[in-house]
Write a protein that holds these residues in place. Structure first.
Motif, PDB file in Angstrom:
ATOM      1  N   UNK A   1       4.380   5.482   2.454  1.00 54.57           N
ATOM      2  CA  UNK A   1       4.297   4.016   2.392  1.00 54.57           C
ATOM      3  C   UNK A   1       4.776   3.449   3.724  1.00 54.57           C
ATOM      4  N   UNK A   2       4.732   2.113   3.857  1.00 54.73           N
ATOM      5  CA  UNK A   2       5.050   1.482   5.133  1.00 54.73           C
ATOM      6  C   UNK A   2       6.482   1.745   5.582  1.00 54.73           C
ATOM      7  N   UNK A   3       7.395   1.967   4.623  1.00 56.91           N
ATOM      8  CA  UNK A   3       8.796   2.148   4.966  1.00 56.91           C
ATOM      9  C   UNK A   3       9.156   3.606   5.255  1.00 56.91           C
ATOM     10  N   UNK A   4       8.237   4.531   5.013  1.00 57.81           N
ATOM     11  CA  UNK A   4       8.530   5.932   5.254  1.00 57.81           C
ATOM     12  C   UNK A   4       7.817   6.821   4.248  1.00 57.81           C
ATOM     13  N   UNK A   5       8.487   7.867   3.811  1.00 59.57           N
ATOM     14  CA  UNK A   5       7.877   8.778   2.850  1.00 59.57           C
ATOM     15  C   UNK A   5       8.965   9.441   2.011  1.00 59.57           C
ATOM     16  N   UNK A   6       8.544  10.048   0.900  1.00 55.57           N
ATOM     17  CA  UNK A   6       9.451  10.796   0.033  1.00 55.57           C
ATOM     18  C   UNK A   6       8.697  12.018  -0.473  1.00 55.57           C
ATOM     19  N   UNK A   7       9.417  13.117  -0.664  1.00 51.73           N
ATOM     20  CA  UNK A   7       8.810  14.374  -1.089  1.00 51.73           C
ATOM     21  C   UNK A   7       9.603  14.959  -2.246  1.00 51.73           C
ATOM     22  N   UNK A   8       8.899  15.484  -3.246  1.00 55.73           N
ATOM     23  CA  UNK A   8       9.540  16.142  -4.379  1.00 55.73           C
ATOM     24  C   UNK A   8       8.872  17.503  -4.608  1.00 55.73           C
ATOM     25  N   UNK A   9       9.682  18.524  -4.696  1.00 46.97           N
ATOM     26  CA  UNK A   9       9.186  19.889  -4.874  1.00 46.97           C
ATOM     27  C   UNK A   9       8.908  20.188  -6.338  1.00 46.97           C
ATOM     28  N   UNK A  10       7.867  20.992  -6.596  1.00 49.96           N
ATOM     29  CA  UNK A  10       7.555  21.447  -7.958  1.00 49.96           C
ATOM     30  C   UNK A  10       7.045  22.872  -7.894  1.00 49.96           C
TER      31      UNK A  10
ATOM     32  N   UNK B   1       0.828  -1.204   0.000  1.00 48.50           N
ATOM     33  CA  UNK B   1       0.000   0.000   0.000  1.00 48.50           C
ATOM     34  C   UNK B   1       0.867   1.260   0.000  1.00 48.50           C
ATOM     35  N   UNK B   2       0.398   2.268  -0.689  1.00 47.83           N
ATOM     36  CA  UNK B   2       1.019   3.582  -0.610  1.00 47.83           C
ATOM     37  C   UNK B   2       0.008   4.628  -1.037  1.00 47.83           C
ATOM     38  N   UNK B   3       0.289   5.865  -0.681  1.00 52.39           N
ATOM     39  CA  UNK B   3      -0.539   6.975  -1.130  1.00 52.39           C
ATOM     40  C   UNK B   3       0.351   8.044  -1.751  1.00 52.39           C
ATOM     41  N   UNK B   4      -0.189   8.713  -2.748  1.00 52.11           N
ATOM     42  CA  UNK B   4       0.530   9.806  -3.409  1.00 52.11           C
ATOM     43  C   UNK B   4      -0.375  11.029  -3.398  1.00 52.11           C
ATOM     44  N   UNK B   5       0.102  12.083  -2.727  1.00 50.80           N
ATOM     45  CA  UNK B   5      -0.681  13.304  -2.586  1.00 50.80           C
ATOM     46  C   UNK B   5       0.090  14.501  -3.108  1.00 50.80           C
ATOM     47  N   UNK B   6      -0.645  15.537  -3.440  1.00 48.65           N
ATOM     48  CA  UNK B   6      -0.074  16.848  -3.714  1.00 48.65           C
ATOM     49  C   UNK B   6      -0.408  17.739  -2.528  1.00 48.65           C
ATOM     50  N   UNK B   7       0.612  18.373  -1.945  1.00 47.97           N
ATOM     51  CA  UNK B   7       0.389  19.249  -0.801  1.00 47.97           C
ATOM     52  C   UNK B   7       0.996  20.616  -1.095  1.00 47.97           C
ATOM     53  N   UNK B   8       0.500  21.641  -0.395  1.00 50.69           N
ATOM     54  CA  UNK B   8       1.050  22.979  -0.568  1.00 50.69           C
ATOM     55  C   UNK B   8       2.151  23.227   0.456  1.00 50.69           C
ATOM     56  N   UNK B   9       2.671  24.451   0.502  1.00 47.93           N
ATOM     57  CA  UNK B   9       3.807  24.754   1.382  1.00 47.93           C
ATOM     58  C   UNK B   9       3.441  24.648   2.858  1.00 47.93           C
ATOM     59  N   UNK B  10       2.133  24.670   3.184  1.00 48.96           N
ATOM     60  CA  UNK B  10       1.689  24.505   4.569  1.00 48.96           C
ATOM     61  C   UNK B  10       1.391  23.054   4.921  1.00 48.96           C
ATOM     62  N   UNK B  11       1.591  22.163   3.961  1.00 48.02           N
ATOM     63  CA  UNK B  11       1.331  20.757   4.202  1.00 48.02           C
ATOM     64  C   UNK B  11      -0.111  20.347   4.014  1.00 48.02           C
ATOM     65  N   UNK B  12      -0.948  21.246   3.488  1.00 50.61           N
ATOM     66  CA  UNK B  12      -2.348  20.927   3.267  1.00 50.61           C
ATOM     67  C   UNK B  12      -2.509  20.121   1.979  1.00 50.61           C
ATOM     68  N   UNK B  13      -3.345  19.095   2.045  1.00 54.02           N
ATOM     69  CA  UNK B  13      -3.555  18.246   0.878  1.00 54.02           C
ATOM     70  C   UNK B  13      -4.356  18.988  -0.191  1.00 54.02           C
ATOM     71  N   UNK B  14      -3.825  19.025  -1.395  1.00 56.29           N
ATOM     72  CA  UNK B  14      -4.482  19.660  -2.533  1.00 56.29           C
ATOM     73  C   UNK B  14      -5.156  18.633  -3.422  1.00 56.29           C
ATOM     74  N   UNK B  15      -4.509  17.466  -3.559  1.00 57.46           N
ATOM     75  CA  UNK B  15      -5.073  16.409  -4.407  1.00 57.46           C
ATOM     76  C   UNK B  15      -4.498  15.071  -3.967  1.00 57.46           C
TER      77      UNK B  15
END
Length: 333
Positions: A320-329, A274-288
């Motif tokens: 995901x279960x092992x942690x998370x990753x973030x990429x800026x755009x 299982x994993x989730x992929x979200x788009x968040x803004x600079x405040x960490x709020x979920x956008x999509x």
């Protein structure tokens, strides 16, 4: 083409102006921390009949776009004297480039010390790190198509005088040695070829290649560069094995970035989970939310359509279960 300029006073001068026709064959990724190591490789490419592109990581203050890197048949990635030169994002770019059939020449004398135990080294370069050599005389492997009868002397001269900590390399899983240090069995460079439809070629040089200047009747650096590029651009006929699965959960760099309206990211999935992929803004709020649930191992691409979002900075966030990753755009409008 040639341009002739004549002044009203009768002064004239002719200029030769190179013009790129079509897409360059080679890209130099200048990742030396702001030094001028790239000039030695640019000098070598001047002997080739094709135009190259040059990307300066310090000047650009950002990693090169993935699709731009993937558009080149050969990428020469140089780190010179830089320590911890390869950020995770840069390694992901090289992995994606090789996954898509690229041909990589990677050179830097501290790479083994800083990254020799990484999965990129073992799974893509097929090389390990065994320590540092005292020798400054890499010697070609007898019978090797790239380095037979070559012998370098890393003492500068008209080249870089920066040879300090050359790496001893352990070839892994099919990698072939390119150089040894003198007459020892310590390996100084390797070549690896992954066969198949998305096969790739990877050359890893563990010493300061830019320091080889042909002193004392030894080989010139450009001799090896020419042989390596000829090898990289040689197309073979191979079987088509399955594409290897990624080793860890991770995200590629978004492409394009900056972008207007839509951008894409690739998720690497090592095993079903299982994993989730979200788009968040600079405040960490979920956008999509682009995905949430289980997925088979492999690679999955996701596109975010930001037509209804204001311009600004956003982030892809993979959890995901092992942690998370973030990429800026960066969305521009």
């Amino acid at each position: 083409f040639e341009l002739s300029v004549t002044s009203d006073e009768g002064w004239s001068k002719e200029f030769e102006i190179p013009v790129t026709i079509g897409h360059p064959y080679y890209a130099i990724i200048d990742d030396d921390g702001g030094e001028d190591i790239e000039k030695y490789f640019i000098e070598d490419l001047g002997n080739r009949p094709f135009i190259y592109s040059h990307y300066d990581m310090v000047a650009e203050d950002w990693w090169p776009d993935q699709e731009w890197v993937n558009s080149f048949p050969v990428v020469i990635w140089i780190t010179g004297n830089d320590r911890d030169a390869l950020a995770d994002e840069e390694i992901l770019i090289m992995e994606d480039y090789l996954d898509n059939g690229g041909n990589l020449i990677l050179s830097g004398q501290y790479l083994g010390d800083d990254h020799g135990d990484s999965e990129f080294f073992s799974n893509y370069l097929h090389a390990g790190h065994l320590g540092n050599a005292n020798s400054r005389e890499p010697k070609g492997i007898e019978g090797n198509e790239l380095t037979n009868d070559m012998r370098f002397l890393l003492l500068g001269g008209t080249a870089a005088a920066n040879s300090r900590f050359p790496s001893i390399i352990e070839p892994l899983d099919g990698a072939q040695p390119l150089f040894t240090y003198g007459d020892s069995e310590d390996i100084a460079g390797t070549m690896y070829e992954e066969e198949g439809e998305n096969g790739y070629k990877a050359i890893y040089i563990g010493f300061a290649l830019e320091a080889a200047a042909g002193l004392g009747g030894t080989s010139f650096r450009y001799e090896f560069i020419n042989n390596a590029l000829d090898y990289m651009l040689t197309v073979g006929v191979n079987d088509t094995p399955e594409r290897p699965l990624p080793q860890t959960f991770n995200l590629s760099q978004p492409w394009p970035n900056p972008f207007n309206s839509t951008t894409e990211v690739r998720v690497r999935i090592p095993e079903t989970g299982d994993f989730s992929l979200d788009v968040v803004d600079v405040r960490g709020r979920s956008i999509a939310n682009l995905y949430e649930g289980s997925h088979a191992p492999g690679y999955a691409n996701f596109v975010w359509d930001a037509a209804n979002s204001p311009a600004g900075e956003y982030f892809f966030r993979l959890t995901h279960d092992e942690g998370f990753a973030v990429r800026k755009m960066v969305l521009v409008k």
